[in-house]
Design a protein around this motif. Structure first.
Motif, PDB file in Angstrom:
ATOM      1  N   ALA A 242       0.831  -1.202   0.000  1.00 32.94           N
ATOM      2  CA  ALA A 242       0.000   0.000   0.000  1.00 32.94           C
ATOM      3  C   ALA A 242       0.867   1.254   0.000  1.00 32.94           C
ATOM      4  O   ALA A 242       0.551   2.247  -0.678  1.00 32.94           O
ATOM      5  CB  ALA A 242      -0.928  -0.010   1.210  1.00 32.94           C
ATOM      6  N   GLY A 246       0.401   3.165  -3.233  1.00 34.59           N
ATOM      7  CA  GLY A 246      -0.440   4.297  -2.908  1.00 34.59           C
ATOM      8  C   GLY A 246       0.280   5.570  -2.534  1.00 34.59           C
ATOM      9  O   GLY A 246      -0.178   6.665  -2.883  1.00 34.59           O
ATOM     10  N   ARG A 251      -0.135  11.840  -6.911  1.00 37.06           N
ATOM     11  CA  ARG A 251      -1.151  11.264  -7.790  1.00 37.06           C
ATOM     12  C   ARG A 251      -0.703  11.270  -9.240  1.00 37.06           C
ATOM     13  O   ARG A 251      -1.062  10.398 -10.018  1.00 37.06           O
ATOM     14  CB  ARG A 251      -2.461  12.045  -7.645  1.00 37.06           C
ATOM     15  N   ASN A 257       2.898   2.722  -8.841  1.00 34.53           N
ATOM     16  CA  ASN A 257       1.494   2.667  -9.221  1.00 34.53           C
ATOM     17  C   ASN A 257       1.353   2.405 -10.720  1.00 34.53           C
ATOM     18  O   ASN A 257       0.527   1.595 -11.154  1.00 34.53           O
ATOM     19  CB  ASN A 257       0.810   3.983  -8.833  1.00 34.53           C
ATOM     20  N   VAL A 272      -6.277   2.270  -4.530  1.00 33.75           N
ATOM     21  CA  VAL A 272      -5.302   2.221  -3.437  1.00 33.75           C
ATOM     22  C   VAL A 272      -4.640   3.574  -3.264  1.00 33.75           C
ATOM     23  O   VAL A 272      -4.447   4.066  -2.142  1.00 33.75           O
ATOM     24  CB  VAL A 272      -4.262   1.113  -3.702  1.00 33.75           C
ATOM     25  N   GLN A 273      -4.289   4.201  -4.370  1.00 36.59           N
ATOM     26  CA  GLN A 273      -3.627   5.502  -4.298  1.00 36.59           C
ATOM     27  C   GLN A 273      -4.538   6.565  -3.693  1.00 36.59           C
ATOM     28  O   GLN A 273      -4.115   7.348  -2.826  1.00 36.59           O
ATOM     29  CB  GLN A 273      -3.165   5.937  -5.691  1.00 36.59           C
ATOM     30  N   GLU A 274      -5.784   6.622  -4.120  1.00 35.90           N
ATOM     31  CA  GLU A 274      -6.711   7.613  -3.596  1.00 35.90           C
ATOM     32  C   GLU A 274      -6.896   7.430  -2.088  1.00 35.90           C
ATOM     33  O   GLU A 274      -6.879   8.402  -1.326  1.00 35.90           O
ATOM     34  CB  GLU A 274      -8.068   7.509  -4.310  1.00 35.90           C
ATOM     35  N   TYR A 276      -4.867   5.900   0.056  1.00 37.11           N
ATOM     36  CA  TYR A 276      -3.631   6.136   0.794  1.00 37.11           C
ATOM     37  C   TYR A 276      -3.349   7.629   0.929  1.00 37.11           C
ATOM     38  O   TYR A 276      -3.008   8.120   2.018  1.00 37.11           O
ATOM     39  CB  TYR A 276      -2.460   5.436   0.112  1.00 37.11           C
ATOM     40  N   ARG A 281      -4.902   4.517   5.295  1.00 43.12           N
ATOM     41  CA  ARG A 281      -3.887   3.531   4.958  1.00 43.12           C
ATOM     42  C   ARG A 281      -4.389   2.097   5.111  1.00 43.12           C
ATOM     43  O   ARG A 281      -4.056   1.238   4.292  1.00 43.12           O
ATOM     44  CB  ARG A 281      -2.645   3.765   5.814  1.00 43.12           C
ATOM     45  N   ALA A 284      -6.539   1.357   2.242  1.00 41.45           N
ATOM     46  CA  ALA A 284      -5.727   1.188   1.034  1.00 41.45           C
ATOM     47  C   ALA A 284      -5.156  -0.218   0.973  1.00 41.45           C
ATOM     48  O   ALA A 284      -5.172  -0.872  -0.081  1.00 41.45           O
ATOM     49  CB  ALA A 284      -4.607   2.219   1.009  1.00 41.45           C
TER      50      ALA A 284
END
Length: 345
Positions: A242, A246, A251, A257, A272-274, A276, A281, A284
């Motif tokens: 994560a 993430g 972004r 990613n 997962v990125q959004e 995190y 966490r 994520a």
């Protein structure tokens, strides 16, 4: 396929005595190499020097020295010193790190990375060959023009005739560059099932460099947790994955990613990125698909891990660096022993 042990960042939950016990047990078990990392905490060079003085056979590797944190001449000095301290056991892994560390921690612009890396490695090799350091490139110039500096050469000689240089890379262009200029490649979140996508990049780079990949070492690092409880093993992998998928970047710019998206997990990578970056966490980690975790980790029952080790071997991995994910020294020692047994079976 040789085994390496990756001790990661120093001081993250274990004492120095714990870490040393892990390294020395890996040496006793016949592991080929030990690797350590740096981000913005412990530095890798100091740890490798400490390890070199308390081992006799296991090779020592930086995974990685951050290029923005050292001039190429300083990297050559450090590598030569460590090679002497270890009596010829040094493996020099280098990488450009990422824009957050390069610009936020080291104050170095993260730009023109392909050309910068190509020239950086050229200068390191020139210095380690003990040539007078004169280099005129697009990103590096030595000595600086119109100043008092003069071309110098390294005053000490490495033990090895040629210290191997490994390049950390996950993007297509950097992977291609590894095949062109390096002795080995250190990928992160490596999927052996996708080696057919990476191998042509390495081969293309080798053609540009006019060389063969016969002695080239593919050396990924993989987290390992061997247990009959597959769900628990996967859960142990979630925080690390994560973080990288993430949170290791913005972004707009997160190389890990992007890699996971290339593996076919586009929607999951974005989710997962959004989560995190929004500070969620645990959510994520929970959003990571089991299939992705299985692809880039060694986790679960012994028979399952034995099969995965064979997949890495068949994919052409020369050195598999394992990071045992257990919560104490004894647990990590046990994981090291289990991997050694399964790899020999």
């Amino acid at each position: 396929m040789k085994l390496g042990v990756h001790v990661g960042y120093w001081g993250m939950g274990l004492t120095r005595e714990d870490q040393l016990a892990i390294v020395q047990e890996a040496e006793r078990l016949g592991y080929d190499s030990v690797w350590t990392a740096e981000a913005y905490g412990s530095d890798a060079a100091t740890i490798l020097g400490w390890i070199a003085g308390q081992t006799t056979k296991i090779r020592i590797g930086s995974a990685i020295f951050q290029m923005p944190g050292r001039s190429p001449a300083m990297t050559a000095m450090t590598a030569a010193t460590l090679d002497q301290l270890s009596d010829g056991r040094m493996i020099l892994g280098i990488g450009s790190s990422g824009p957050q560390v390069a610009e936020g921690w080291h104050g170095q612009r993260f730009s023109r990375q392909i050309q910068r890396t190509r020239e950086y490695v050229a200068v390191v090799r020139q210095a380690l060959s003990r040539e007078r350091l004169e280099f005129h490139g697009e990103t590096l110039e030595l000595p600086l023009p119109d100043g008092p500096g003069k071309a110098l050469k390294l005053t000490i000689a490495p033990v090895q005739d040629r210290i191997p240089i490994y390049l950390a890379a996950i993007g297509p262009n950097n992977t291609r560059l590894a095949g062109e200029i390096a002795d080995g490649w250190i990928p992160t979140l490596f999927s052996p099932e996708h080696v057919a996508e990476f191998r042509p990049l390495l081969e293309e780079g080798a053609r540009v460099g006019g060389r063969s990949l016969d002695d080239f070492d593919v050396a990924p690092t993989v987290n390992v947790f061997i247990t009959d409880d597959l769900a628990a093993a996967r859960d142990a992998m979630r925080p690390f994955l994560a973080l990288y998928v993430g949170g290791m970047g913005s972004r707009e710019r997160n190389f890990y990613n992007q890699l996971v998206q290339r593996y076919g997990f586009e929607d999951a990578a974005r989710e997962v990125q959004e989560l995190y970056l929004d500070g969620k966490r645990e959510e994520a980690g929970a959003a990571l698909p089991d299939e992705l975790i299985d692809l880039v980790s060694l986790c679960g029952p012994a028979d399952r891990v034995r099969e995965r080790l064979a997949v890495y071997r068949d994919a052409g991995v020369g050195t598999l660096g394992v990071t045992p994910l257990a919560w104490d020294r004894d647990g990590r020692l046990e994981q090291l022993r289990l991997v050694a047994e399964l790899a020999a079976a």
